[in-house]
Scaffold this motif. Structure first.
Motif, short mmCIF file in Angstrom:
data_model
loop_
_atom_site.label_atom_id
_atom_site.label_comp_id
_atom_site.label_asym_id
_atom_site.label_seq_id
_atom_site.Cartn_x
_atom_site.Cartn_y
_atom_site.Cartn_z
N TYR A 129 -13.50 3.07 -11.59
CA TYR A 129 -12.17 2.93 -11.02
C TYR A 129 -11.40 1.81 -11.72
N GLN A 130 -12.10 0.75 -12.11
CA GLN A 130 -11.45 -0.37 -12.80
C GLN A 130 -10.83 0.10 -14.12
N LYS A 133 -7.75 2.11 -13.33
CA LYS A 133 -6.64 1.24 -12.92
C LYS A 133 -6.01 0.57 -14.14
N GLU A 134 -6.82 0.02 -15.02
CA GLU A 134 -6.29 -0.69 -16.19
C GLU A 134 -5.51 0.25 -17.11
N THR A 136 -4.05 3.04 -16.19
CA THR A 136 -2.84 3.42 -15.46
C THR A 136 -1.74 2.38 -15.64
#
Length: 257
Positions: A129-130, A133-134, A136
């Motif tokens: 997920y990290q 997120k980055e 995105t």
């Protein structure tokens, strides 16, 4: 004179099934070698280096192969990024060793997401997920979004595993941005492969998957040879408007002369 003077050839399902060889495929490659017809293995897999692919063919399948006879979606991605008109491409990478190796070998800077002006995404079996997120945030700031391929699944001895396309779909959903897709059936990998073969005038695209290999040829103006040893089945392909130039049940039915 041979009908074709260069072959672009898929791997999994065409030359082998995972770890299982396809004997007729080995005989086909040997006929190309005897006839001295150039060929290039063109794969959507971005996780392996060209050396990994060449070693696998040579050691595990008895098909002597050099790195110059391999063109992966990772290599095509590196060629594409290197050819972007903007200077100083800085890439945030989501992918594995093959993609990292190809980008670094092309002299492309790999940077943290907050420094990137390009996000490159391939299959990453340690996706988190990290990372999502980055990436995105980087795309929201204006970074280009490039994906090695959109293959939703890939075959394995366990079954159909999630492919790079399943991860690309998550980032596409999160950003609302359509990525530039590099691999078959899209143009960048075909343009790169043909350039690597010095732009032959009578090339043919060979593979087992209508939706990647054969469409890659059709969409990019190449003749095509569909071999029914892998993904696509005759009844399915018969329904398609655009048919392959030729098809065979296996390579023992095909003459390179």
């Amino acid at each position: 004179m041979p009908k074709y003077n260069a072959y672009l050839i898929d791997l999994d399902g065409t030359i082998y099934h995972g770890k299982q060889p396809i004997p007729a495929a080995k005989r086909f490659i040997e006929r190309l070698q005897t006839a001295k017809i150039p060929y290039l293995f063109v794969t959507n897999n971005s996780t392996k280096t060209a050396k990994d692919v060449a070693d696998n063919l040579t050691i595990n399948h008895g098909i002597k192969t050099t790195v110059d006879q391999v063109y992966t979606s990772a290599m095509a991605t590196a060629d594409y990024v290197k050819g972007l008109t903007d200077d100083g491409q800085k890439v945030y990478l989501i992918g594995e060793a093959g993609l990292k190796d190809a980008l670094e070998n092309a002299g492309i800077d790999l940077v943290p997401a907050d420094e990137a002006n390009v996000v490159v995404m391939g299959l990453d079996r340690h996706f988190t997920y990290q990372k999502l997120k980055e990436a995105t945030f980087a795309i929201a700031r204006g970074a280009k979004f490039i994906a090695t391929n959109a293959d939703t699944n890939l075959p394995s001895e366990e079954g159909m595993l999630p492919g790079a396309g399943s991860l690309v779909a998550a980032l596409k959903t999160a950003t609302g941005v359509e990525p530039t897709i590099i691999a078959k059936p899209e143009a960048p990998i075909m343009e790169g492969a043909l350039a690597k073969l010095n732009h032959p005038d009578r090339p043919v695209m060979v593979g087992d998957n209508y939706n990647t290999d054969i469409l890659a040829g059709i969409k990019n103006g190449l003749d095509t040879l569909l071999v029914y040893t892998g993904v696509s089945k005759p009844a399915e392909v018969a329904k398609e408007v655009n048919q392959p130039t030729d098809f065979v049940a296996n390579f023992d039915e095909w003459s390179v002369e």
